[in-house]
Design a protein around this motif. Structure first.
Motif, mmCIF file in Angstrom:
data_model
loop_
_atom_site.group_PDB
_atom_site.id
_atom_site.type_symbol
_atom_site.label_atom_id
_atom_site.label_comp_id
_atom_site.label_asym_id
_atom_site.label_seq_id
_atom_site.Cartn_x
_atom_site.Cartn_y
_atom_site.Cartn_z
ATOM 1 N N PRO A 173 0.898 -1.381 -0.097
ATOM 2 C CA PRO A 173 0.074 0.073 0.103
ATOM 3 C C PRO A 173 0.667 1.410 0.010
ATOM 4 C CG PRO A 173 0.016 -1.133 2.012
ATOM 5 C CD PRO A 173 0.474 -2.060 1.439
ATOM 6 N N VAL A 174 0.252 2.297 -0.381
ATOM 7 C CA VAL A 174 0.839 3.750 -0.501
ATOM 8 C C VAL A 174 0.156 4.486 0.435
ATOM 9 C CG1 VAL A 174 1.424 5.794 -1.817
ATOM 10 C CG2 VAL A 174 1.557 3.504 -2.777
ATOM 11 N N LEU A 175 1.089 4.794 1.488
ATOM 12 C CA LEU A 175 0.302 5.736 2.616
ATOM 13 C C LEU A 175 0.744 6.997 2.803
ATOM 14 C CD1 LEU A 175 0.537 2.964 5.392
ATOM 15 C CD2 LEU A 175 -1.756 3.734 4.118
ATOM 16 N N PHE A 176 -0.048 7.939 2.586
ATOM 17 C CA PHE A 176 0.350 9.332 2.617
ATOM 18 C C PHE A 176 0.635 10.137 4.119
ATOM 19 C CE2 PHE A 176 -1.239 9.164 -1.516
ATOM 20 C CZ PHE A 176 -0.017 9.551 -2.437
ATOM 21 N N VAL A 177 1.712 10.630 4.205
ATOM 22 C CA VAL A 177 1.859 11.363 5.636
ATOM 23 C C VAL A 177 2.113 12.877 5.464
ATOM 24 C CG1 VAL A 177 2.532 9.334 6.817
ATOM 25 C CG2 VAL A 177 4.256 10.749 5.901
ATOM 26 N N GLN A 178 2.074 13.741 6.392
ATOM 27 C CA GLN A 178 2.579 14.952 6.474
ATOM 28 C C GLN A 178 4.011 15.073 6.834
ATOM 29 O OE1 GLN A 178 -0.386 16.349 8.943
ATOM 30 N NE2 GLN A 178 -1.880 17.122 7.502
ATOM 31 N N LYS A 179 4.624 16.094 6.656
ATOM 32 C CA LYS A 179 6.108 16.230 7.093
ATOM 33 C C LYS A 179 6.332 16.132 8.345
ATOM 34 C CE LYS A 179 10.109 19.376 6.833
ATOM 35 N NZ LYS A 179 10.559 20.696 6.691
ATOM 36 N N GLU A 180 5.335 16.525 9.546
ATOM 37 C CA GLU A 180 5.639 16.548 10.830
ATOM 38 C C GLU A 180 4.555 15.593 11.469
ATOM 39 O OE1 GLU A 180 8.138 17.497 12.375
ATOM 40 O OE2 GLU A 180 9.029 18.865 10.768
ATOM 41 N N ASN A 181 3.601 14.872 10.754
ATOM 42 C CA ASN A 181 2.594 14.376 11.310
ATOM 43 C C ASN A 181 2.328 13.054 10.704
ATOM 44 O OD1 ASN A 181 0.273 14.122 13.346
ATOM 45 N ND2 ASN A 181 -0.724 14.730 11.552
ATOM 46 N N ILE A 182 1.804 12.069 11.255
ATOM 47 C CA ILE A 182 1.164 10.839 10.774
ATOM 48 C C ILE A 182 -0.372 11.113 10.866
ATOM 49 C CG2 ILE A 182 1.073 8.412 10.596
ATOM 50 C CD1 ILE A 182 3.844 8.316 12.013
ATOM 51 N N PRO A 183 -1.034 11.221 9.967
ATOM 52 C CA PRO A 183 -2.551 11.303 10.199
ATOM 53 C C PRO A 183 -3.129 10.018 10.994
ATOM 54 C CG PRO A 183 -2.122 12.020 8.093
ATOM 55 C CD PRO A 183 -0.867 11.472 8.553
ATOM 56 N N LEU A 184 -3.980 10.441 11.790
ATOM 57 C CA LEU A 184 -4.671 9.242 12.533
ATOM 58 C C LEU A 184 -5.325 8.015 11.684
ATOM 59 C CD1 LEU A 184 -5.791 8.327 15.450
ATOM 60 C CD2 LEU A 184 -7.778 9.656 15.059
ATOM 61 N N THR A 185 -5.881 8.423 10.688
ATOM 62 C CA THR A 185 -6.272 7.549 9.733
ATOM 63 C C THR A 185 -5.326 6.440 9.246
ATOM 64 O OG1 THR A 185 -7.934 6.870 7.777
ATOM 65 C CG2 THR A 185 -6.419 8.920 7.632
ATOM 66 N N VAL A 186 -4.158 6.993 9.156
ATOM 67 C CA VAL A 186 -2.960 6.247 8.525
ATOM 68 C C VAL A 186 -2.501 5.308 9.703
ATOM 69 C CG1 VAL A 186 -0.782 6.352 7.681
ATOM 70 C CG2 VAL A 186 -2.358 7.951 6.747
ATOM 71 N N ARG A 187 -2.565 5.922 11.001
ATOM 72 C CA ARG A 187 -1.853 5.164 12.152
ATOM 73 C C ARG A 187 -2.852 4.077 12.414
ATOM 74 N NH1 ARG A 187 1.506 7.814 15.762
ATOM 75 N NH2 ARG A 187 1.844 10.103 15.144
ATOM 76 N N SER A 188 -4.215 4.184 12.393
ATOM 77 C CA SER A 188 -5.148 3.238 12.418
ATOM 78 C C SER A 188 -4.959 2.177 11.213
ATOM 79 C CB SER A 188 -6.507 3.643 12.514
ATOM 80 O OG SER A 188 -6.827 4.631 13.398
ATOM 81 N N TYR A 189 -4.714 2.441 10.144
ATOM 82 C CA TYR A 189 -4.888 1.466 8.946
ATOM 83 C C TYR A 189 -3.387 0.621 9.166
ATOM 84 C CZ TYR A 189 -3.846 -0.525 4.252
ATOM 85 O OH TYR A 189 -3.722 -1.531 3.523
ATOM 86 N N MET A 190 -2.382 1.000 9.573
ATOM 87 C CA MET A 190 -1.142 0.409 9.997
ATOM 88 C C MET A 190 -1.466 -0.642 11.077
ATOM 89 S SD MET A 190 2.276 2.888 9.125
ATOM 90 C CE MET A 190 1.607 4.130 10.343
ATOM 91 N N GLU A 191 -1.986 -0.277 12.141
ATOM 92 C CA GLU A 191 -2.345 -1.086 13.318
ATOM 93 C C GLU A 191 -3.241 -2.204 12.976
ATOM 94 O OE1 GLU A 191 -3.750 1.177 16.363
ATOM 95 O OE2 GLU A 191 -1.690 2.547 16.653
ATOM 96 N N GLU A 192 -4.205 -1.859 12.112
ATOM 97 C CA GLU A 192 -5.302 -3.050 11.797
ATOM 98 C C GLU A 192 -4.943 -3.668 10.750
ATOM 99 O OE1 GLU A 192 -8.574 -0.312 10.347
ATOM 100 O OE2 GLU A 192 -9.088 0.398 12.265
ATOM 101 N N ASN A 193 -3.959 -3.605 9.955
ATOM 102 C CA ASN A 193 -3.150 -4.376 8.988
ATOM 103 C C ASN A 193 -1.856 -4.978 9.387
ATOM 104 O OD1 ASN A 193 -5.086 -4.142 6.099
ATOM 105 N ND2 ASN A 193 -5.203 -2.422 7.288
ATOM 106 N N ASP A 194 -1.518 -4.635 10.777
ATOM 107 C CA ASP A 194 -0.385 -5.306 11.076
ATOM 108 C C ASP A 194 0.833 -4.972 10.197
ATOM 109 O OD1 ASP A 194 -1.622 -6.674 13.227
ATOM 110 O OD2 ASP A 194 -2.238 -8.140 11.830
ATOM 111 N N ILE A 195 0.913 -3.614 9.821
ATOM 112 C CA ILE A 195 1.978 -3.282 8.928
ATOM 113 C C ILE A 195 3.505 -3.358 10.033
ATOM 114 C CG2 ILE A 195 3.111 -1.311 7.735
ATOM 115 C CD1 ILE A 195 0.830 -2.647 6.320
ATOM 116 N N SER A 196 4.009 -4.143 9.655
ATOM 117 C CA SER A 196 5.506 -3.949 10.307
ATOM 118 C C SER A 196 6.884 -3.445 9.629
ATOM 119 C CB SER A 196 5.732 -5.472 11.082
ATOM 120 O OG SER A 196 5.772 -6.217 9.829
ATOM 121 N N LYS A 197 6.561 -3.033 8.319
ATOM 122 C CA LYS A 197 7.668 -2.703 7.678
ATOM 123 C C LYS A 197 7.265 -1.602 6.835
ATOM 124 C CE LYS A 197 12.007 -3.072 6.062
ATOM 125 N NZ LYS A 197 13.317 -2.903 6.908
#
Length: 683
Positions: A538-562
């Motif tokens: 997956p391609v996930l977008f972040v801001q320079k100084e911040n990881i949007p909450l929805t992105v954090r949640s996606y990584m946790e729910e999908n067990d992104i480890s790398k």
């Protein structure tokens, strides 16, 4: 690009006559209409409407023109709409006394048409390795430079038999001087290299003449001569010329035989056969064979002679004509190597299906100049048109796929529709396009272009997936798609970050890895676009100084480890990186070095094809990622300035065989495109 087209038209109005009447579109029942959009700020990029967005040309059925113009001119977003007008060139044939004897040959080779865009940048030197030249001939003397007589070294290279003079006139006689004949190329320097006295000579003398020509600045060597017997030293001399960037043009022979003379038969020599332009057939005398590259008129050819003019037949004449047209190409594009000019001449030739074994066809001067600008390009007048061309190149038809969405299983064929004004939604769709084997088409200015409508009709999908909310793709566009009786589904979030997550949630990834890129800076996202599809990360977008909450949640729910963080700390801060699971940053000093390092990390050893895109703006490359993923063809970013990373990036792919350039010369200039061509062939 459209801006340039319009400016060119406006310039031409002062030079040519615009007749009453309108311009027909490709369909004879349609009329071309020029739409000028009002300048409009773009919320996502904070930039005004680009020149390619401002102008749009559409085809309208003839009977609907009046109503269409009325509606368009009543649209508050449109500055004006009017029927596109035909422009007629005012080119005249040259005023040379005997041009009527040449006109048919010039016509079949499209020389006069080529002159309309022929703007020589540099003079070109053609070595006439032959019987010498009449040094006093009024058509030739002003074009002569110092040469050499290898028969009588203490004498000037004066012609005594006429053959070399005849050849020289076809290569570079002064055109439009109210006397004699015309040549295709203008202001060619002629280097007389005398290796004949009568009709025969030794190969050793020809070899000397070739090497002399190279060492004294020849750009093209005309060899209207040859032998059926090979010599290693001759091949060495040809290799020497080619290695120095010189184009060598050779005659096939005049024995009506399935054979080709040396040196013409060598792979690196532009081998020329002869046609009879009056009959449209092979010249009765011309040799033929698999190693001939192109053909040119060689029957009843009128040219300069000793103190006058004469008509001759022969592949010698065809060869000289090819040298002249090759000179046009080299003059206009002096950065081309000899082998690249050979490539241009071959691949722009007009096919002659009725004539076998005379190469790729009859040389075409107009197409030769065009081919330099268009070789291996996928492009349109706008990024929207480029996306359509990508779709046409990559998808003859759509495959049936399955997609689970909103608790429903969709079965059918899919097309992705994205905004051409904002990169995140389009690039986030890369893995989805690869998963569904679907093209990505674009929309701009809140409208669905006619070309996109036609492409949707051709593809006939059951579903169109629209990337983003109504700020990205308007409800008007959605309705236009529905009017084509195609089901529409919208994939979106409150912002680009949520939209990217919504897209990713549709794909049943099996990997625990993800690409993390800036949602505010497109080049790094473009670098990984093809890899995200191929690897299904997956391609996930972040801001320079911040990881949007929805992105954090996606990584946790999908067990992104790398996570692969693409770009330096000026794009994505170390604070963000430290909060990403299993982070690994890939970056360089700039976007081009980052692109190279992405390739070094993820490139497949089997990658044979590459796509080249400008690193300065994103639209032309938006739609390529699904096709690039399917064909294992990485995207290489190009800096129009000198860029040492470009060749390094290309060299990552040791099995490279082919390439395409995304966008027209406004995106990647012609000279840069041919530099890419050279890099692709060097090992």
């Amino acid at each position: 690009m459209k801006m340039r087209v319009i400016v060119s038209i406006l310039f031409l109005i002062g030079c040519v006559v615009l007749p009453n009447g309108f311009a027909q579109a490709e369909n004879e029942n349609d009329v071309r209409v020029l739409i000028v959009h009002k300048d409009e700020g773009d919320v996502s990029t904070q930039s005004s409407t680009t020149s390619e967005d401002k102008y749009e040309v559409v085809s309208v059925p003839k009977e609907d023109v009046s109503d269409t113009l009325s509606k368009l001119n009543g649209d508050r977003d449109i500055e004006s709409a009017e029927v596109d007008q035909l422009v007629y060139t005012q080119a005249l044939p040259p005023n040379d006394t005997y041009f009527e004897k040449q006109s048919r040959d010039f016509e079949v080779m499209k020389v006069v048409e080529a002159w309309e865009q022929y703007e020589p940048e540099e003079e070109v030197t053609v070595a006439i390795v032959d019987s010498g030249i009449d040094l006093k001939h009024p058509e030739l003397r002003s074009r002569l430079i110092e040469g050499k007589n290898f028969i009588h070294e203490d004498e000037p290279p004066m012609d005594s038999t006429g053959h070399g003079t005849h050849v020289a006139g076809l290569v570079g006689a002064v055109t439009n001087n109210k006397m004699g004949i015309a040549s295709a190329a203008k202001n060619v320097k002629l280097m007389p290299v005398k290796v004949f006295e009568g009709k025969t000579t030794y190969m050793s003398t020809v070899i000397q003449g070739i090497r002399y020509s190279v060492d004294h600045g020849a750009d093209i060597i005309n060899l209207s001569l040859g032998s059926y017997n090979n010599m290693d030293a001759l091949e060495d001399a040809i290799d020497y010329a080619v290695d120095k960037g010189v184009l060598v043009v050779g005659a096939a022979g005049n024995d009506n035989d399935h054979a080709v003379l040396y040196p013409a038969t060598y792979a690196d020599v532009l081998a020329v056969g002869s046609i009879d332009s009056a009959k449209g057939t092979k010249s009765a005398f011309s040799n033929y064979g698999e190693t001939i590259d192109v053909s040119a008129p060689g029957t009843n050819i009128f040219s300069t002679w000793m103190s006058g003019y004469e008509t001759l037949d022969g592949t010698s004449m065809s060869t000289a004509i090819v040298s002249s047209v090759s000179s046009m190409v080299k003059q206009q594009y002096p950065f081309l190597t000899g082998l690249q000019v050979k490539d241009v001449m071959e691949n722009s030739a007009t096919p002659l299906p009725q004539i076998e074994l005379l190469g790729k066809g009859l040389i075409n001067a107009e197409e030769a100049l065009n081919y330099v600008k268009t070789k291996n390009r996928i492009y349109g007048q706008t990024s929207v048109e480029t996306a359509v061309n990508i779709s046409q190149n990559g998808w003859p038809s759509l495959k049936e796929k399955e997609l689970k969405m909103d608790g429903e299983t969709l079965n059918g064929s899919f097309v992705i529709l994205a905004s051409g004004n904002s990169f995140p939604d389009s690039l986030a769709a890369s893995p989805l396009g690869a998963y569904l084997d679907s093209p990505i088409l674009l929309t701009k200015n809140g409208k669905l272009s006619e070309s996109v409508k036609e492409e949707l009709k051709r593809l006939n999908p059951t579903h169109v997936l629209m990337m983003g909310g109504q700020n990205a793709i308007s409800s008007g566009v959605e309705n236009e798609v529905k009017n084509l009786e195609i089901d529409t589904r919208r994939i979106y979030g409150l912002d680009r970050y949520e939209t990217a997550v919504a897209i990713n949630e549709l794909i049943p990834y099996t990997s625990n890895k993800a690409f993390v890129v800036s949602g505010q800076n497109y080049p790094d996202a473009l670098s990984i676009a093809s890899y995200s599809g191929r690897l299904q990360y997956p391609v996930l977008f972040v801001q320079k100084e911040n990881i949007p909450l929805t992105v954090r949640s996606y990584m946790e729910e999908n067990d992104i480890s790398k996570t692969y963080v693409i770009g330096g700390q000026g794009i994505i801060s170390s604070k963000v990186e430290d909060n990403l699971p299993g982070h690994f940053r890939i970056y360089g000093l700039d976007r081009y070095e980052t692109n190279m390092k992405v390739h070094q990390t993820f490139a497949s050893k089997g990658a044979e094809s590459l796509y080249f895109a400008t690193g300065k703006k994103f639209p032309d490359a938006l739609s390529i990622s699904p096709l690039a993923s399917r064909t294992d063809s990485p995207i290489v970013l190009v800096d129009n300035k000198e860029n040492p990373e470009l060749q390094k990036s290309i060299n990552v792919f040791t099995n490279r065989k082919s390439y395409h350039i995304l966008g027209g010369p406004g995106a990647i200039p012609v000279q840069k495109a041919w530099q890419i061509d050279q890099y692709m062939k060097s090992k």
